[in-house]
Design a protein around this motif. Structure first.
Motif, PDB file in Angstrom:
ATOM      1  N   PRO A  75     -17.069 -12.418   0.579  1.00  0.00           N
ATOM      2  CA  PRO A  75     -16.643 -11.031   0.802  1.00  0.00           C
ATOM      3  C   PRO A  75     -17.803 -10.060   1.048  1.00  0.00           C
ATOM      4  O   PRO A  75     -17.670  -9.102   1.794  1.00  0.00           O
ATOM      5  CB  PRO A  75     -15.909 -10.673  -0.493  1.00  0.00           C
ATOM      6  N   ILE A  81     -16.845  -8.288   4.535  1.00  0.00           N
ATOM      7  CA  ILE A  81     -16.344  -6.901   4.590  1.00  0.00           C
ATOM      8  C   ILE A  81     -17.154  -6.041   5.557  1.00  0.00           C
ATOM      9  O   ILE A  81     -16.584  -5.352   6.424  1.00  0.00           O
ATOM     10  CB  ILE A  81     -16.312  -6.293   3.176  1.00  0.00           C
ATOM     11  N   TYR A  99      -9.287  -9.331   8.188  1.00  0.00           N
ATOM     12  CA  TYR A  99      -9.788 -10.071   7.020  1.00  0.00           C
ATOM     13  C   TYR A  99      -8.936 -11.319   6.759  1.00  0.00           C
ATOM     14  O   TYR A  99      -9.483 -12.396   6.482  1.00  0.00           O
ATOM     15  CB  TYR A  99      -9.786  -9.169   5.786  1.00  0.00           C
ATOM     16  N   GLU A 101      -6.427   0.732   7.169  1.00  0.00           N
ATOM     17  CA  GLU A 101      -6.270  -0.377   6.233  1.00  0.00           C
ATOM     18  C   GLU A 101      -5.501  -1.545   6.841  1.00  0.00           C
ATOM     19  O   GLU A 101      -5.844  -2.726   6.624  1.00  0.00           O
ATOM     20  CB  GLU A 101      -5.554   0.113   4.974  1.00  0.00           C
ATOM     21  N   PHE A 127      -7.772  -3.465   9.113  1.00  0.00           N
ATOM     22  CA  PHE A 127      -8.801  -4.129   8.309  1.00  0.00           C
ATOM     23  C   PHE A 127      -8.248  -5.401   7.680  1.00  0.00           C
ATOM     24  O   PHE A 127      -8.873  -6.478   7.756  1.00  0.00           O
ATOM     25  CB  PHE A 127      -9.306  -3.171   7.230  1.00  0.00           C
TER      26      PHE A 127
END
Length: 288
Positions: free
Chosen positions: A100, A104, A84, A77, A80
């Motif tokens: 998104p 993603i 992002y 996470e 990620f």
């Protein structure tokens, strides 16, 4: 010998399925399809197969059905969100819109986002895998035994057919001798009347000719080979090669019998013997 075996076992959230198929082959030719996590077991599985199966072209496959929870791959996470947030910052600084739904999936493909951890297999799970392989191999052996019983009955019936055909030769054998004697006598009559034939010498020549056509030895040897074949089939050991050799000897006697027959009916019987023998040879290839 051809065969099929399948076995299933469960271990925690996994269902382990092993399938084994075999086709005819003179030696053991093994092909395995294993999940990557079980690759370390390949040599042990090969040893199991070689102990249970003497020969054959064998395909062994292992598949694992897992729950969704078990199959889920952890996402890093922190990495990620770092990717992002960078994309989001770059988009704002350049007046771009960050969608998104496309961002993603793109982030998930970036390095280190998905944790590529090597799955550790517990010793108990490896034990279950080997036991499942053994179950599948034994199921295949049982399948082979069932097929073998059917095959044995077929072979014995075909050998008996050859013996029955051999008995049918006997009536034509006696008539054949008279036919040969009559043909020789008719041939002499076609010669000049001035030629005198010594009856005793004629009989001697007929006897000599018939001795060359005598098939008694071939009949005796063929019957012995058939009996030996029947005895060998019943042995509780690998006899495929031995049966192949015996079938070759049976073929030699049948061929010699046919070459000496000198009679249409006996030749017809010999052809039927050869037909049965060819089917025996084909079936013998299925025997270990």
């Amino acid at each position: 010998m051809t065969g099929f075996g399948k076995a299933e076992r469960e271990y925690k959230n996994k269902k382990i399925v092993v399938e084994v198929r075999s086709l005819n082959s003179k030696q053991l030719d093994l092909n395995t399809r294993l999940p990557g996590v079980y690759r370390d077991l390949e040599m042990e599985i090969r040893n199991l197969v070689s102990k249970e199966l003497q020969r054959g072209k064998v395909d062994l496959s292992i598949s694992v059905e897992e729950t969704a929870e078990t199959k889920a791959i952890p996402i890093n996470e922190a990495v990620f969100m770092a990717y992002y947030n960078q994309l989001n910052s770059i988009s704002k600084n350049n007046d771009l819109e960050l969608n998104p739904s496309t961002a993603i999936p793109a982030v998930l493909r970036l390095p280190e986002v998905v944790k590529a951890t090597k799955e550790e297999i517990e010793p108990d799970e490896l034990k279950v895998v080997k036991e499942t392989c053994l179950d599948a191999l034994r199921a295949l052996v049982d399948f082979r035994k069932q097929e073998g019983a059917i095959l044995q009955n077929d072979l014995l019936s075909r050998v008996q057919h050859i013996l029955d055909y051999l008995d049918k030769v006997i009536p034509f054998e006696k008539q054949r001798i008279e036919n040969v004697r009559n043909r020789l006598a008719e041939s002499l009559k076609l010669l000049s009347n001035d030629i005198k034939v010594d009856a005793n010498r004629f009989e001697q020549e007929v006897i000599y000719y018939l001795e060359k056509l005598d098939i008694t030895e071939e009949k005796v040897r063929l019957k012995q080979h058939c009996n030996y074949f029947t005895e060998t089939v019943a042995l509780n050991e690998p006899v495929g090669r031995k049966l192949g050799f015996i079938a070759q000897e049976m073929g030699r006697e049948i061929n010699t019998l046919g070459s000496k027959a000198n009679d249409a009916e006996i030749q017809r019987i010999v052809v039927m013997m050869k037909d049965e023998l060819e089917k025996i040879k084909e079936q013998v290839l299925n025997i270990l």
